[in-house]
Scaffold this motif. Sequence first.
Motif: not given
Ligand SMILES: O=C(O)CC1=CCC(=O)O1
Length: 96
Positions: A8-10, A26-32, A39-46, A49-53
Amino acid sequence: MLFKVEMTVNIPLDMPVETAAEIKAKEKAYSQQLQQEGKWRHIWRIAGLYSNVSIFDVKDAEELHNLLMALPLYPYMDINVDALCRHPSSIRNDDK
Ligand SMILES: O=C(O)CC1=CCC(=O)O1
């Protein structure tokens, strides 16, 4: 090992918009990069919320710890981690 991670991002309200945009880029580039490496198999927005699972596939808890500590948004996140193991009813061969 597989881990479920909820982030959860604050971002502080007084952070300049340009600074926040830079950190998010930077976060997007690192995540991608980690997604490309598997290593980061899935990312979903909840929704709502400004949260991901996310699902991480890493060697061990120490590797996960180091990856999470290096997130550009780490100083502004609340993070919850759960270790996962294979469900006996799973039909997926990569659930381990
Ligand atoms: O937006 C987010 O949930 C935080 C985040 C993690 C990886 C990313 O690209 O954004």
